[in-house]
Design an enzyme around this catalytic site. Sequence first.
Site, PDB file in Angstrom:
ATOM      1  N   PRO A  34     -12.681  36.758  58.514  1.00 39.67           N
ATOM      2  CA  PRO A  34     -12.304  37.435  57.265  1.00 39.67           C
ATOM      3  C   PRO A  34     -13.446  37.294  56.270  1.00 39.67           C
ATOM      4  CG  PRO A  34     -11.120  35.341  57.500  1.00 39.67           C
ATOM      5  CD  PRO A  34     -11.858  35.571  58.777  1.00 39.67           C
ATOM      6  N   MET A  35     -13.852  38.387  55.664  1.00 40.96           N
ATOM      7  CA  MET A  35     -14.886  38.326  54.622  1.00 40.96           C
ATOM      8  C   MET A  35     -14.437  39.213  53.461  1.00 40.96           C
ATOM      9  SD  MET A  35     -18.533  38.214  56.645  1.00 40.96           S
ATOM     10  CE  MET A  35     -18.189  39.435  57.914  1.00 40.96           C
ATOM     11  N   GLN A  88      -5.272  37.426  56.591  1.00 39.26           N
ATOM     12  CA  GLN A  88      -5.517  36.080  56.085  1.00 39.26           C
ATOM     13  C   GLN A  88      -4.895  35.894  54.706  1.00 39.26           C
ATOM     14  OE1 GLN A  88      -9.282  34.462  54.568  1.00 39.26           O
ATOM     15  NE2 GLN A  88      -9.093  32.832  56.084  1.00 39.26           N
ATOM     16  N   CYS A 119     -12.452  28.186  51.514  1.00 37.77           N
ATOM     17  CA  CYS A 119     -13.175  28.827  50.416  1.00 37.77           C
ATOM     18  C   CYS A 119     -13.916  27.778  49.569  1.00 37.77           C
ATOM     19  CB  CYS A 119     -12.188  29.615  49.559  1.00 37.77           C
ATOM     20  SG  CYS A 119     -13.009  30.574  48.289  1.00 37.77           S
ATOM     21  N   LYS A 161      -7.855  28.279  59.059  1.00 34.11           N
ATOM     22  CA  LYS A 161      -9.322  28.291  59.107  1.00 34.11           C
ATOM     23  C   LYS A 161      -9.801  27.339  58.020  1.00 34.11           C
ATOM     24  CE  LYS A 161     -13.204  31.562  58.837  1.00 34.11           C
ATOM     25  NZ  LYS A 161     -13.666  31.427  57.444  1.00 34.11           N
ATOM     26  N   ARG A 247     -21.209  36.585  59.195  1.00 31.44           N
ATOM     27  CA  ARG A 247     -22.389  37.263  58.655  1.00 31.44           C
ATOM     28  C   ARG A 247     -23.217  38.002  59.700  1.00 31.44           C
ATOM     29  NH1 ARG A 247     -24.850  32.089  56.329  1.00 31.44           N
ATOM     30  NH2 ARG A 247     -23.835  31.410  58.261  1.00 31.44           N
TER      31      ARG A 247
HETATM   32  C1  LIG Z   1     -19.169  37.799  51.909  1.00 34.23           C
HETATM   33  C2  LIG Z   1     -18.324  36.727  52.553  1.00 34.23           C
HETATM   34  C3  LIG Z   1     -16.976  36.667  52.258  1.00 34.23           C
HETATM   35  C4  LIG Z   1     -16.175  35.685  52.849  1.00 34.23           C
HETATM   36  N1  LIG Z   1     -14.837  35.671  52.586  1.00 34.23           N
HETATM   37  C5  LIG Z   1     -14.040  34.798  53.266  1.00 34.23           C
HETATM   38  C6  LIG Z   1     -12.629  34.827  53.125  1.00 34.23           C
HETATM   39  O1  LIG Z   1     -12.074  35.607  52.345  1.00 34.23           O
HETATM   40  N2  LIG Z   1     -11.896  33.945  53.864  1.00 34.23           N
HETATM   41  C7  LIG Z   1     -12.477  33.036  54.712  1.00 34.23           C
HETATM   42  O2  LIG Z   1     -11.774  32.265  55.372  1.00 34.23           O
HETATM   43  N3  LIG Z   1     -13.805  32.981  54.854  1.00 34.23           N
HETATM   44  C8  LIG Z   1     -14.590  33.849  54.163  1.00 34.23           C
HETATM   45  N4  LIG Z   1     -15.935  33.824  54.373  1.00 34.23           N
HETATM   46  C9  LIG Z   1     -16.494  32.871  55.347  1.00 34.23           C
HETATM   47  C10 LIG Z   1     -16.584  33.513  56.742  1.00 34.23           C
HETATM   48  O3  LIG Z   1     -15.299  33.876  57.214  1.00 34.23           O
HETATM   49  C11 LIG Z   1     -17.226  32.549  57.744  1.00 34.23           C
HETATM   50  O4  LIG Z   1     -16.435  31.399  57.839  1.00 34.23           O
HETATM   51  C12 LIG Z   1     -18.635  32.127  57.335  1.00 34.23           C
HETATM   52  O5  LIG Z   1     -19.394  33.246  56.936  1.00 34.23           O
HETATM   53  C13 LIG Z   1     -19.352  31.390  58.462  1.00 34.23           C
HETATM   54  O6  LIG Z   1     -19.455  32.179  59.613  1.00 34.23           O
HETATM   55  P1  LIG Z   1     -20.828  32.948  59.991  1.00 34.23           P
HETATM   56  O7  LIG Z   1     -21.906  31.894  60.106  1.00 34.23           O
HETATM   57  O8  LIG Z   1     -20.524  33.644  61.271  1.00 34.23           O
HETATM   58  O9  LIG Z   1     -21.113  33.860  58.851  1.00 34.23           O
HETATM   59  C14 LIG Z   1     -16.756  34.758  53.752  1.00 34.23           C
HETATM   60  C15 LIG Z   1     -18.122  34.831  54.037  1.00 34.23           C
HETATM   61  C16 LIG Z   1     -18.906  35.791  53.460  1.00 34.23           C
HETATM   62  C17 LIG Z   1     -20.367  35.847  53.807  1.00 34.23           C
END
Ligand SMILES: Cc1cc2nc3c(=O)[nH]c(=O)nc-3n(C[C@H](O)[C@H](O)[C@H](O)COP(=O)(O)O)c2cc1C
Length: 391
Positions: A34-35, A88, A119, A161, A247
């Site tokens: 989720p992002m 989420q 978060c 998460k 990402r």
């Molecule tokens: C722009 C952005 C928004 C995010 N929003 C959420 C979110 O709403 N909920 C959540 O659990 N994680 C959020 N994350 C974290 C990601 O879900 C993930 O845990 C984190 O980017 C690490 O994984 P990665 O290395 O594959 O990016 C966000 C990350 C980014 C970059």
Amino acid sequence: MTLTLMGEASHPGPVTAPLMLGNHAVNPPVVLAPMAGITNVAFRRLCREQGGGVYVCEMITTRALVERIPKTLKMIAFAEDEGFRSLQLYGVDPDVTAAAVRMVGERNLADHVDLNFGCPVPKVTRRGGGSALPWRRKLFGRIVRQAVQAAEAYGLPLTIKMRKGIDQDHLTYVEAGLTAQDAGVAAVALHARTAEQRYSGQADWDAIATLKQALDVPVLGNGDIWEGSDALRMVAHTGVDGVVVGRGCLGRPWLFADLEAAFTQGPDYQPVLPTLGEVAKIMSRHAQLLVEALEDERHGCADFRKHVAWYLKGFPVGGDLRRSLAMISSLAELDDLLGKLDPAVPFPVESLGQPRGRVNAPGKVSLPHGWLDSRDDDTVPEGAEMEDSGG
Ligand SMILES: Cc1cc2nc3c(=O)[nH]c(=O)nc-3n(C[C@H](O)[C@H](O)[C@H](O)COP(=O)(O)O)c2cc1C
């Protein structure tokens, strides 16, 4: 910590076991993280078209949901062909969280609920929410237990998460994972960084392995998967049941095709390497889908702007054209500018495996006064429930 693990191999092979979320088999065992501001119905469609997996909606706050804030209800948008609708929720209050889960069940809003305890945003942790919350172990346990009970009544698998903890001296992930397992969650996902690390440094895959060894429920590993081959390496290194990818797919929805190929064929899979012309077509489609989802051309185009730099990362495109693309306000303008790109330019392979999106510096975690001294206080923190969704 150095771990020698079963399954650790220099050449991991295909992975055939599906990830089970309740009765639902996820194959390949891949989850779009989720992002907020990114994983809306438009982006999920682009990604879903590339490969199998679970594609999680943007985060929704439980209070906004139970208060039926129109903007929040609108954010819970799934396409008709989204077979397994994954939502989420963010909450700090056991009763409000349970009420939100019940609402998801009653109104059939989704097929799976994930709870966000990761978060790191200061405005959230300062009030005791997000990644600060698992430190208050009793409150965390109450939230997860009540949420699971509410979800069970509707047959919804519920997952959590989380991060490793607040900082290296205040790690919570193993204890929180065990608590969540006792509460009856379907799986636990770990973003292997502390809140203090934000998105800096490297994710600690050894911590994911430790969690996997500690739990019986499926464990999902998250952090620094930039290519399909990274997902295979994470599985080999940690033994996880599935991977969560954030990402790495920004400006690269085709990463999900690579992930599927990697999981089904093993490390010799052929990565997707689109030319600039093919990327331009995906960009145009992404903007079009956003305009459709938001039902407004200006709004959709404005939302698309943040994706431009990610799509063009590593391609030889001049600064003026990049800037103009990042300021578009209509689809016609976008297509006109995309027409100026040389479609034959090959994919910049040197950008493979490189971090993208947020890589911000670590920062001390803001917490409510006395937070670290009272682990067993289960008072619901005040003001930690954002009224708005996202962030
Ligand atoms: C722009 C952005 C928004 C995010 N929003 C959420 C979110 O709403 N909920 C959540 O659990 N994680 C959020 N994350 C974290 C990601 O879900 C993930 O845990 C984190 O980017 C690490 O994984 P990665 O290395 O594959 O990016 C966000 C990350 C980014 C970059």
